[in-house]
Write a protein that holds these residues in place. Structure first.
Motif, short mmCIF file in Angstrom:
data_model
loop_
_atom_site.label_atom_id
_atom_site.label_comp_id
_atom_site.label_asym_id
_atom_site.label_seq_id
_atom_site.Cartn_x
_atom_site.Cartn_y
_atom_site.Cartn_z
N ARG A 1 0.95 -1.39 0.21
CA ARG A 1 0.09 0.04 0.05
C ARG A 1 1.03 1.35 -0.02
O ARG A 1 1.84 1.36 0.83
N PHE B 1 -11.92 -1.66 4.84
CA PHE B 1 -11.44 -1.01 3.80
C PHE B 1 -9.82 -0.82 3.90
O PHE B 1 -9.15 -0.02 3.61
N CYS C 1 -5.67 1.17 2.34
CA CYS C 1 -5.53 2.29 3.17
C CYS C 1 -4.01 3.03 3.11
O CYS C 1 -3.05 2.32 3.21
N LEU D 1 -5.32 3.36 13.02
CA LEU D 1 -6.50 4.13 13.85
C LEU D 1 -6.54 3.40 15.09
O LEU D 1 -6.76 3.72 16.14
N ARG E 1 4.86 -1.60 7.80
CA ARG E 1 3.54 -1.96 8.05
C ARG E 1 2.75 -2.92 7.51
O ARG E 1 2.80 -3.24 6.25
N ASP F 1 -0.45 -3.42 9.14
CA ASP F 1 -1.90 -3.39 9.92
C ASP F 1 -3.07 -3.43 9.02
O ASP F 1 -3.02 -2.72 8.23
N ARG F 2 -3.89 -4.13 9.69
CA ARG F 2 -5.33 -4.19 8.92
C ARG F 2 -6.36 -4.34 10.10
O ARG F 2 -7.06 -5.45 9.78
N TYR F 3 -6.38 -3.62 10.93
CA TYR F 3 -7.04 -3.98 12.02
C TYR F 3 -8.76 -4.31 11.72
O TYR F 3 -9.30 -5.33 12.12
FE1 SF4 Z 1 -6.63 1.65 7.64
FE2 SF4 Z 1 -6.37 0.77 10.27
FE3 SF4 Z 1 -8.66 1.80 9.57
FE4 SF4 Z 1 -7.76 -0.81 8.21
S1 SF4 Z 1 -8.27 -0.54 10.41
S2 SF4 Z 1 -8.56 0.97 7.22
S3 SF4 Z 1 -5.49 -0.19 8.32
S4 SF4 Z 1 -6.70 2.75 9.61
#
Ligand code: SF4
Ligand code: SAM
Ligand code: SF4
Length: 371
Positions: free
Chosen positions: A37, A291, A295, A310, A342, A344-346
């Motif tokens: 990304r 999404f 991101c 976030l 990175r 992250d994909r919470y």
């Molecule tokens: Fe981006 Fe984290 Fe939100 Fe996924 S959860 S869209 S990685 S800020």
């Protein structure tokens, strides 16, 4: 009311210190993270303070007079913020959003906006500079913000019913003043204006239709945000989330909608237009429709911690680099190393993750890293 368990760790103390890579990484504007990304959007929090106490963000019981806000000496100066932002832009950032806390509480913010407005993307274009605000100080500041180079604003407003809104901001702030702020922003040319409404089922979901009706024909784009499980203090519950699909259905029944295409890759909102051409709305479905796959957002806290999501519980402390005499190249290298790592994909993983309480982690507050 169910009892809230609030871990006693302050996540601001457990960040990792950013490292300067031994081999320099020259910015090319094409930086990618571990999932490929790009880095396009930088959100900068300019204060962790706010004059509202929205229960979903800064509940009064926690953010009271004893809450330890950041001391002034911890805040990045405008020069430091601009220096960091310049390195982000060199790595491909095209859009900067100022946020907080309430960004308009930061003194002389226009000076920062002027400095950021002078930056150019790797293609030599001006940045898209915007700001998210609760609107309380907008009437007073709109013209000066525009003159400094701000292009647009997003104003948060959770309903038109004064009683409901005063209760949601929890400081008895009236709807009328926010609406005046929006008008002042329109008059100053800070458009197209977006209005963000966080929807909490059972609290303000009956305000969806009045808000939609109010902002049709005004060129304001109203966006409905699913109530999110950010931070560790808002007592979030899934049954208070009203899925965006239901928001769209409710509006569509009264005011027919047609789906529109995405404005730009990585855009958080799904866009809908009124079939009669009277305006546009958006829905941001961070809970029901992840999404993360595109991101492209990084977040810089008021004191120089870089957050990659976030919902992160740890940031990367850039301050020792910023204040330790490092060169711009070294700072750019450190940012590159962090972004390249990175993954992250919470939101995509939310359902399969163990609850924070069982792992001892604590997510950072939204008032600290901004929306
Ligand atoms: Fe981006 Fe984290 Fe939100 Fe996924 S959860 S869209 S990685 S800020
Ligand atoms: N104070 C400014 C404001 O309210 O616009 C800027 C900061 S605020 C943290 C940024 C955005 O986050 C606002 O639109 C706010 O409504 C949204 N927000 C805060 N907590 C949220 C939550 N738990 N779920 C969804 N959105 C939230
Ligand atoms: Fe303040 Fe914005 Fe959070 Fe409300 S959402 S408490 S206005 S920072």
């Amino acid at each position: 009311m169910s009892e809230r368990v609030i871990p006693l760790i302050d996540q601001r103390l457990i960040n990792t210190v950013a490292r300067i890579p031994t081999t320099p990484v020259a910015p090319t504007g094409l930086l990618g993270d571990a999932l490929g990304r790009p880095l396009r959007d930088l959100r900068i929090s300019v204060t962790d303070r706010c004059n509202f106490r929205c229960s979903y963000c800064m509940p009064k019981e926690i953010f009271d007079k004893d809450y330890a806000y950041l001391p002034h000496s911890s805040l990045l100066s405008f020069e430091e913020i601009t220096r960091v932002a310049r390195q982000f832009v060199a790595h491909g950032v095209q859009k900067i959003r100022l946020t907080g806390g309430e960004p308009l509480l930061r003194k002389n913010l226009e000076i920062l906006i002027e400095q950021l407005a002078a930056l150019r993307t790797t293609e030599g274009q001006p940045l898209d500079i915007t700001l998210t605000t609760n609107g309380s100080l907008l009437k007073r500041k709109a013209a000066a913000l525009k003159a400094a180079g701000l292009q647009r604003v997003t104003v948060s407003l959770d309903g038109l019913d004064d009683t409901i809104f005063r209760a949601m901001n929890d400081v008895d702030f009236p709807v009328a003043d926010v609406l005046e702020g929006i008008e002042a922003a329109q008059a100053a040319g800070l458009g197209p204006i977006k209005v963000n409404m966080v929807v909490k089922r059972g609290t303000n979901d009956h305000e969806i239709l009045p808000m939609a009706a109010h902002f049709r024909h005004t060129k304001v784009v109203l966006r409905f945000i699913e109530y999110m499980d950010v931070g560790a203090t808002n007592g979030w519950r899934m049954d208070e989330v009203l899925p965006s699909a239901e928001v769209v259905q409710r509006i569509h029944r009264e005011l027919p909608l047609v789906q529109l295409g995405a404005a730009a890759p990585g855009e958080t909102a799904e866009r809908w237009g009124y079939a009669d051409g009277s305006g546009e709305i958006g829905v941001i479905s961070s809970v029901t429709q992840a999404f993360c796959s595109d991101c492209n957002r990084a977040r810089l806290s008021t004191e120089g911690q870089l957050y990659l999501c976030l919902f992160a519980s740890q940031g990367h402390d850039l301050r020792p680099i910023i204040r330790g005499g490092a060169t711009d190249e070294q700072l750019a290298g450190a940012i590159a190393g962090i972004w390249q790592g990175r993954s992250d994909r919470y939101s995509e993983l939310r359902a399969s993750l163990p609850p924070d309480a069982s792992t001892g982690t604590r997510r950072v507050e939204m008032s600290y890293i901004g929306g």
